[in-house]
Design an enzyme around this catalytic site. Structure first.
Site, PDB file in Angstrom:
ATOM      1  N   ASP A 146      -2.050   6.590  -3.319  1.00 49.48           N
ATOM      2  CA  ASP A 146      -0.951   5.822  -2.717  1.00 49.48           C
ATOM      3  C   ASP A 146      -0.497   4.701  -3.655  1.00 49.48           C
ATOM      4  O   ASP A 146      -0.977   4.587  -4.789  1.00 49.48           O
ATOM      5  CB  ASP A 146      -1.355   5.272  -1.340  1.00 49.48           C
ATOM      6  CG  ASP A 146      -2.356   4.146  -1.453  1.00 49.48           C
ATOM      7  OD1 ASP A 146      -3.107   4.105  -2.453  1.00 49.48           O
ATOM      8  OD2 ASP A 146      -2.394   3.287  -0.550  1.00 49.48           O
ATOM      9  N   ASP A 205      -1.007   1.495  -4.119  1.00 55.24           N
ATOM     10  CA  ASP A 205      -1.950   0.591  -4.793  1.00 55.24           C
ATOM     11  C   ASP A 205      -3.256   1.274  -5.177  1.00 55.24           C
ATOM     12  O   ASP A 205      -4.224   0.598  -5.553  1.00 55.24           O
ATOM     13  CB  ASP A 205      -2.207  -0.662  -3.946  1.00 55.24           C
ATOM     14  CG  ASP A 205      -2.838  -0.331  -2.604  1.00 55.24           C
ATOM     15  OD1 ASP A 205      -2.593   0.771  -2.079  1.00 55.24           O
ATOM     16  OD2 ASP A 205      -3.581  -1.186  -2.074  1.00 55.24           O
ATOM     17  N   LYS A 255      -2.427  -8.462  -0.123  1.00 54.98           N
ATOM     18  CA  LYS A 255      -3.806  -8.165   0.248  1.00 54.98           C
ATOM     19  C   LYS A 255      -4.676  -9.270  -0.343  1.00 54.98           C
ATOM     20  O   LYS A 255      -4.606  -9.533  -1.546  1.00 54.98           O
ATOM     21  CB  LYS A 255      -4.246  -6.816  -0.336  1.00 54.98           C
ATOM     22  CG  LYS A 255      -3.671  -5.605   0.387  1.00 54.98           C
ATOM     23  CD  LYS A 255      -4.275  -4.319  -0.168  1.00 54.98           C
ATOM     24  CE  LYS A 255      -3.863  -3.131   0.696  1.00 54.98           C
ATOM     25  NZ  LYS A 255      -4.541  -1.888   0.295  1.00 54.98           N
ATOM     26  N   LYS A 283     -11.521   1.042  -0.728  1.00 59.81           N
ATOM     27  CA  LYS A 283     -11.502   2.482  -0.965  1.00 59.81           C
ATOM     28  C   LYS A 283     -10.915   2.730  -2.351  1.00 59.81           C
ATOM     29  O   LYS A 283     -10.230   1.858  -2.888  1.00 59.81           O
ATOM     30  CB  LYS A 283     -10.735   3.202   0.137  1.00 59.81           C
ATOM     31  CG  LYS A 283      -9.372   2.629   0.478  1.00 59.81           C
ATOM     32  CD  LYS A 283      -8.910   3.198   1.808  1.00 59.81           C
ATOM     33  CE  LYS A 283      -7.493   2.777   2.139  1.00 59.81           C
ATOM     34  NZ  LYS A 283      -7.392   1.457   2.752  1.00 59.81           N
ATOM     35  N   ASP A 317      -5.643   3.010  -3.555  1.00 63.48           N
ATOM     36  CA  ASP A 317      -6.906   3.106  -2.810  1.00 63.48           C
ATOM     37  C   ASP A 317      -6.999   4.356  -1.940  1.00 63.48           C
ATOM     38  O   ASP A 317      -8.079   4.761  -1.557  1.00 63.48           O
ATOM     39  CB  ASP A 317      -7.213   1.821  -2.012  1.00 63.48           C
ATOM     40  CG  ASP A 317      -6.096   1.390  -1.102  1.00 63.48           C
ATOM     41  OD1 ASP A 317      -5.110   2.135  -0.976  1.00 63.48           O
ATOM     42  OD2 ASP A 317      -6.204   0.298  -0.508  1.00 63.48           O
ATOM     43  N   ARG A 318      -5.857   4.989  -1.628  1.00 64.06           N
ATOM     44  CA  ARG A 318      -5.911   6.217  -0.818  1.00 64.06           C
ATOM     45  C   ARG A 318      -5.829   7.456  -1.708  1.00 64.06           C
ATOM     46  O   ARG A 318      -5.236   7.398  -2.791  1.00 64.06           O
ATOM     47  CB  ARG A 318      -4.739   6.256   0.167  1.00 64.06           C
ATOM     48  CG  ARG A 318      -4.764   5.132   1.159  1.00 64.06           C
ATOM     49  CD  ARG A 318      -3.632   5.270   2.152  1.00 64.06           C
ATOM     50  NE  ARG A 318      -3.710   4.229   3.154  1.00 64.06           N
ATOM     51  CZ  ARG A 318      -3.276   4.358   4.408  1.00 64.06           C
ATOM     52  NH1 ARG A 318      -2.705   5.483   4.791  1.00 64.06           N
ATOM     53  NH2 ARG A 318      -3.407   3.356   5.263  1.00 64.06           N
ATOM     54  N   SER A 336       0.797  -1.217   0.000  1.00 65.39           N
ATOM     55  CA  SER A 336       0.000   0.000   0.000  1.00 65.39           C
ATOM     56  C   SER A 336       0.835   1.274   0.000  1.00 65.39           C
ATOM     57  O   SER A 336       1.637   1.483  -0.892  1.00 65.39           O
ATOM     58  CB  SER A 336      -0.929  -0.054   1.212  1.00 65.39           C
ATOM     59  OG  SER A 336      -1.870   0.972   1.168  1.00 65.39           O
ATOM     60  N   HIS A 337       0.687   2.088   1.038  1.00 67.68           N
ATOM     61  CA  HIS A 337       1.377   3.387   1.119  1.00 67.68           C
ATOM     62  C   HIS A 337       2.779   3.254   1.700  1.00 67.68           C
ATOM     63  O   HIS A 337       3.483   4.248   1.817  1.00 67.68           O
ATOM     64  CB  HIS A 337       0.560   4.331   1.987  1.00 67.68           C
ATOM     65  CG  HIS A 337       0.313   3.755   3.356  1.00 67.68           C
ATOM     66  ND1 HIS A 337      -0.567   2.716   3.551  1.00 67.68           N
ATOM     67  CD2 HIS A 337       0.861   4.021   4.542  1.00 67.68           C
ATOM     68  CE1 HIS A 337      -0.556   2.391   4.826  1.00 67.68           C
ATOM     69  NE2 HIS A 337       0.304   3.159   5.459  1.00 67.68           N
TER      70      HIS A 337
HETATM   71  C1  G16 Z   1      -5.416  -0.254   5.605  1.00 67.33           C
HETATM   72  C2  G16 Z   1      -6.892  -0.515   5.607  1.00 67.33           C
HETATM   73  C3  G16 Z   1      -7.611   0.784   5.918  1.00 67.33           C
HETATM   74  C4  G16 Z   1      -7.140   1.339   7.235  1.00 67.33           C
HETATM   75  C5  G16 Z   1      -5.653   1.434   7.274  1.00 67.33           C
HETATM   76  C6  G16 Z   1      -5.252   1.701   8.703  1.00 67.33           C
HETATM   77  O1  G16 Z   1      -5.129   0.688   4.596  1.00 67.33           O
HETATM   78  O2  G16 Z   1      -7.301  -0.994   4.345  1.00 67.33           O
HETATM   79  O3  G16 Z   1      -8.967   0.564   5.933  1.00 67.33           O
HETATM   80  O4  G16 Z   1      -7.622   2.622   7.465  1.00 67.33           O
HETATM   81  O5  G16 Z   1      -5.063   0.243   6.876  1.00 67.33           O
HETATM   82  O6  G16 Z   1      -3.923   1.820   8.841  1.00 67.33           O
HETATM   83  P1  G16 Z   1      -3.297   1.799  10.293  1.00 67.33           P
HETATM   84  O7  G16 Z   1      -3.762   0.549  10.973  1.00 67.33           O
HETATM   85  O8  G16 Z   1      -1.822   1.854  10.041  1.00 67.33           O
HETATM   86  O9  G16 Z   1      -3.811   3.033  10.990  1.00 67.33           O
HETATM   87  P2  G16 Z   1      -4.074   0.442   3.414  1.00 67.33           P
HETATM   88  O10 G16 Z   1      -4.267   1.590   2.464  1.00 67.33           O
HETATM   89  O11 G16 Z   1      -2.735   0.475   4.096  1.00 67.33           O
HETATM   90  O12 G16 Z   1      -4.391  -0.872   2.837  1.00 67.33           O
END
Ligand code: G16
Length: 539
Positions: free
Chosen positions: A276, A278, A125, A375, A280-281, A112-113
């Protein structure tokens, strides 16, 4: 040639909020990736009847992981794999394909990010047939298997060329390599009024979209430049690279420095956005103006009727617990059902599947709707562009107008990174034990109204989840404490602060929240326990 390979288990393959996320070098250990994939396969019955969507965000190890995955899927007799060309698929594009073609699950190889590269992070994922990430009941099962696994299945063969769109069969597994972008574009065309957006760009509207050299470049170029007519060069860092060109693909005020520099000049484009790794953000910017993700969700909700897909109304709206209460005020004004769920997109999925909500979002730069079960970064950008096209207002004007109507939630998140897991766990445990004693106490001008863990009782599957600790004050201000679930090593403590004002609309968030920050540090004894006098990252 089919092989059954003996292996020894790893003890650390528990999935967090975004799947399994580890340092790339941890993932590269012999059998690490294979053990995890086999543990997932071992939870799925009748693999010979199952179809999976496969792709990734292009980061280092993506190509190797996909080839391994294909060979394991063939060895496990999986019926069909639908793979993004060159192994690329954004998380939202994967969720769309998964739902559109009624497949049984999807794998996106991405952290992801988190940064990429051999010294960065890698991740898996895993979504099931809902189109969204699996519920905890299934990830617990996978974790249990990963701790006792003794063998995995592998089909020894040459790597497959993923660059050509084609369909073929190896043993019992059909493999289809598809255009990574086409289905996603079609979906967006069915949600938004593309003619209105074309007119916006035809009138000379300018934008910059930063893809951080990750997966969204090809999607963004196709949609914004080729179809909508944004000027060539509107999408920057569009080429997916294994190390993201050294960039940290996290769309926020700390890491999107190149875009911020562009947007913070007097002659900046009208609109700025970033996604980000992938896809989704999302982060939304105006000229020298930042939209907090919590406000963004509230604003999109308020304007939903202007979007063709939502013009007949939406079921309801939801936010994650640490997200500010801005959207709650909009839901109340529009008389919409409203939900607050734990952090993690999977909690929205039950609400979408049961027609309780249509829109949802999180403070962590995620916004989306029930068009998929993840997202969706580009969707959020198109939504904002649609509001601009309809109202003729700038990003800043739209946001200020919102504050005028509803008041403003000043909001910031403070991250204390790189903590020892034991220290972080103990801090949270001790804080939780202390919460009942806080009610009624006064800190400066802030009187504690309630203090309790956040507990969510899912109205659909009746499961109960505890995540985060909330201290709420009489003036509506809140502190939320939570440990991140997406790190690849150590622990990160997140402290989310919110202060609402009906009339003071033009203050600097940091100034408005400074007192509350000091109180948050004091209540949780952050400096004494972690040695940190201030947060590492503020977003
Ligand atoms: C993932 C989940 C999101 C969540 C985030 C929380 O995001 O898919 O729904 O808000 O983790 O991150 P943390 O637990 O670090 O606060 P992503 O974009 O990393 O897949």
């Amino acid at each position: 040639m089919l092989q059954t390979i003996q292996t020894t288990p790893f003890s650390d393959q528990k999935m967090g909020t975004g799947g399994l996320r580890k340092k790339t070098k941890v993932m590269m250990q012999p059998h690490y990736f294979e053990n995890f994939i086999q543990s997932i396969f071992n939870t799925i019955e009748n693999l010979n009847k199952k179809t999976f969507v496969v792709g990734g965000d292009g980061r280092f190890y993506n190509e190797i992981a996909i080839q391994k995955f294909i060979k394991m899927a063939i060895a496990n007799n999986v019926s069909k794999l639908i793979i993004g060309q060159n192994g690329l698929l954004s998380t939202p594009a994967s969720s769309n394909i998964l739902l559109k073609y009624k497949t049984d699950g999807g794998f996106v190889f991405s952290a992801s990010h988190n940064p990429g590269g051999i010294n960065g992070d890698f991740g898996v994922k895993y979504a099931n047939e809902t189109g969204g990430q699996i519920p905890t009941s299934i990830s617990d099962k996978i974790y249990a298997i990963s701790k006792t696994i003794t063998e995995f299945k592998f089909y020894e063969m040459e790597d497959i060329d993923l660059s050509q769109l084609r369909k073929f069969k190896i043993e019992n597994t059909e493999i289809e390599i598809i255009d990574s972008v086409k289905d996603y574009v079609e979906m967006m065309q069915n949600i938004f009024d593309f003619e209105a957006l074309k007119n916006l760009f035809a009138r000379g509207f300018t934008m910059k979209f930063d893809a951080f050299n990750a997966v969204t470049g090809p999607y963004a170029q196709k949609i914004f430049e080729d179809i909508l007519g944004a000027a060539k060069g509107s999408v920057i860092n569009y080429n997916p690279l294994p190390d993201f060109g050294g960039k940290h693909p996290d769309p926020n005020l700390t890491y999107a420095t190149e875009l911020l520099e562009i947007m913070n000049t007097p002659n900046s484009p009208d609109f700025g956005a970033a996604n980000d790794g992938d896809g989704d953000r999302n982060m939304i910017l105006g000229r020298n103006f930042f939209v907090s993700p919590s406000d963004s969700l509230a604003i999109l909700t308020d304007y939903h009727k202007i979007i063709p897909a939502y013009k007949n109304g939406i079921y309801g709206v939801a936010k994650s617990c640490p997200t500010s209460t801005a959207v709650e005020r909009v839901a109340k004004a529009l008389n919409l059902p409203y939900y607050e769920v734990p952090t993690g997109w999977k909690y929205f999925v039950n609400l979408m599947d049961s027609n309780r909500i249509t829109l949802c979002g999180e403070e962590s730069f995620g916004t989306g709707s029930s068009h998929i079960r993840e997202k969706d970064g580009i969707w959020a950008v198109l939504f904002w562009l649609s509001i601009i096209a309809k109202t003729g207002m700038s990003v800043e004007e739209i946001t200020r107008d919102h504050w005028k109507k509803y008041g403003r939630s000043y909001y910031l998140r403070f991250d204390f990174e790189g903590l020892e897991t034991e220290v972080a766990d103990k801090l949270m445990q001790d804080l939780e034990a202390k919460l009942p004693k806080l009610a009624g106490l006064k800190f400066d001008d802030f009187k504690v109204e309630t203090a309790h863990p956040f507990v969510y009782n899912d109205p659909v599957d009746k499961s109960s989840t505890k995540n985060g600790l909330i201290v709420k004050f009489e003036d509506g201000s809140r502190i939320v404490y939570r440990l991140s679930g997406t790190g690849s090593s150590g622990a990160t403590l997140r402290v989310y602060l919110e202060k609402y004002s009906k009339n003071r609309l033009n203050e600097a968030p940091r100034q408005m929240l400074d007192n509350l920050l000091a109180i948050a540090m004091e209540i949780a004894e952050i400096t004494q326990r972690t040695g940190k006098k201030e947060a590492d990252i503020v977003t």
